[in-house]
Scaffold this active site. Structure first.
Site, PDB file in Angstrom:
ATOM      1  N   HIS A   1      66.565  78.090  76.957  1.00  0.00           N
ATOM      2  CA  HIS A   1      65.913  77.006  77.715  1.00  0.00           C
ATOM      3  C   HIS A   1      64.518  76.692  77.125  1.00  0.00           C
ATOM      4  CE1 HIS A   1      64.259  74.860  81.170  1.00  0.00           C
ATOM      5  NE2 HIS A   1      65.372  74.997  81.848  1.00  0.00           N
TER       6      HIS A   1
ATOM      7  N   GLU B   1      67.381  72.258  75.167  1.00  0.00           N
ATOM      8  CA  GLU B   1      67.988  73.569  75.392  1.00  0.00           C
ATOM      9  C   GLU B   1      69.328  73.705  74.669  1.00  0.00           C
ATOM     10  OE1 GLU B   1      66.338  72.556  79.732  1.00  0.00           O
ATOM     11  OE2 GLU B   1      68.027  73.961  79.698  1.00  0.00           O
TER      12      GLU B   1
HETATM   13  O1  TA6 Z   1      67.369  72.859  82.368  1.00  0.00           O
HETATM   14  C1  TA6 Z   1      66.926  71.913  83.300  1.00  0.00           C
HETATM   15  C2  TA6 Z   1      66.819  72.584  84.664  1.00  0.00           C
HETATM   16  O2  TA6 Z   1      68.073  72.993  85.130  1.00  0.00           O
HETATM   17  C3  TA6 Z   1      66.140  71.615  85.617  1.00  0.00           C
HETATM   18  O3  TA6 Z   1      67.054  71.066  86.521  1.00  0.00           O
HETATM   19  C4  TA6 Z   1      65.052  72.465  86.280  1.00  0.00           C
HETATM   20  O4  TA6 Z   1      65.573  73.129  87.405  1.00  0.00           O
HETATM   21  C5  TA6 Z   1      64.705  73.409  85.125  1.00  0.00           C
HETATM   22  O5  TA6 Z   1      65.988  73.756  84.590  1.00  0.00           O
HETATM   23  C6  TA6 Z   1      63.803  74.561  85.469  1.00  0.00           C
HETATM   24  O6  TA6 Z   1      64.472  75.536  86.147  1.00  0.00           O
HETATM   25  P1  TA6 Z   1      63.637  76.880  86.560  1.00  0.00           P
HETATM   26  O7  TA6 Z   1      64.633  77.704  87.320  1.00  0.00           O
HETATM   27  O8  TA6 Z   1      63.174  77.521  85.292  1.00  0.00           O
HETATM   28  O9  TA6 Z   1      62.471  76.391  87.389  1.00  0.00           O
END
Ligand code: TA6
Length: 278
Positions: free
Chosen positions: A154, A254
């Site tokens: 991520h 990601e």
């Molecule tokens: O990858 C995108 C996502 O799924 C968004 O929807 C947002 O929730 C982000 O990840 C961050 O997630 P986190 O759990 O790290 O706050």
């Protein structure tokens, strides 16, 4: 040079300095939270208000979403799985040459993980720190039954300003818009004028993050899906460990096995999700 740093509150990280780059990786989550090439600006974005607390995912760098991406059917379980908040074992570091250092981290099932996810597994992360950054997340099914994983590196990228950013290489790719849950088709480059939260499929080529000050190239392996996210103004206000203007200086691209690109591993089967960032 490889240094194991231990902070007073129990937070531990591995620091790497070689002639090509520097990096820092927290043992919690095997979470790479700093990478900078010699003489350049950091490539990874790290929130100014990020947590460095045990049990809380660092906001920025490369959180590892595993063994599920997004929300679990069991809503009591954490978004993006548990790997990023577990303490990993630092297996070792190899200074291949003056410009290349390889770090290896490992996580296996234990009494805590089995409460959440009822499978035996070995998860290994290999990070190669040089004038390119390579991440390889290897899942081995050590159980006697198959299991399904969805996952993502991520990665939070640092940008000059989100309004100056274009993401190239996803033209004509289908994507699931996570804001509307509708399937769409990408037309041209991605630019940002609102919240963007998309899961692209059938991705097989290089992705280019084009910013005012530089271009960053991302080449994935073991993956045909990519998630692109910027929370924009409103969502940023609701995110933990993000200042109100944080959205202006970051974008997530990601490398994933998400949604239709989830993977089923039979007993003893291995899958490696990789990314080379240059
Ligand atoms: O990858 C995108 C996502 O799924 C968004 O929807 C947002 O929730 C982000 O990840 C961050 O997630 P986190 O759990 O790290 O706050």
């Amino acid at each position: 040079m490889i240094t194991h740093k231990r902070l007073a509150d129990g937070f531990e990280y591995i620091e790497v300095k070689n002639s090509a780059a520097e990096a820092k990786v927290a043992l919690q989550g095997a979470h790479l939270f700093h990478y900078v090439k010699a003489g350049e600006e950091p490539i990874l974005w790290l929130s100014e208000t990020s947590d460095f607390e045990l049990g809380k995912a660092i906001r920025g760098g490369v959180p590892l979403c595993w063994p599920w991406f997004g929300f679990n059917e069991d809503k009591s379980l954490p978004q993006h799985g548990f790997a990023r908040v577990m303490m990993w074992e630092f297996v070792g570091g190899d200074e291949v040459d003056a410009r290349t250092t390889v770090l290896t981290f490992r996580l296996t099932n234990d009494e805590k993980t089995v409460q959440i996810w009822h499978y035996k597994f070995l998860l290994e992360l290999k990070i190669t720190i040089s004038d390119k950054l390579t991440l390889e997340l290897k899942t081995t099914n050590t159980d006697d039954k198959s299991f399904k994983i969805s996952q993502a590196l991520h990665t939070y990228f640092s940008v000059s300003h989100i309004s100056e950013v274009a993401i190239k290489g996803l033209d004509k790719k289908p994507y699931l818009d996570a804001l509307t849950w509708k399937n769409e088709l990408q037309e041209g480059d991605i630019s940002f004028h609102q919240e963007v939260d998309r899961v692209y499929q059938n991705v097989d080529g290089e992705i280019v993050l084009s910013d005012k000050k530089r271009e960053i190239y991302i080449k994935n392996s073991g993956s045909s899906s990519v998630v692109v996210w910027n929370p924009w103004i409103e969502k940023t206000l609701r995110m933990s460990a993000m200042k109100p203007n944080a959205y202006e200086s970051m974008v997530c691209i990601e490398s994933a096995n998400a949604f239709d690109d989830a993977r089923v591993l039979k007993p003893h089967e291995v899958h490696v999700l990789g990314a080379v960032i240059d």
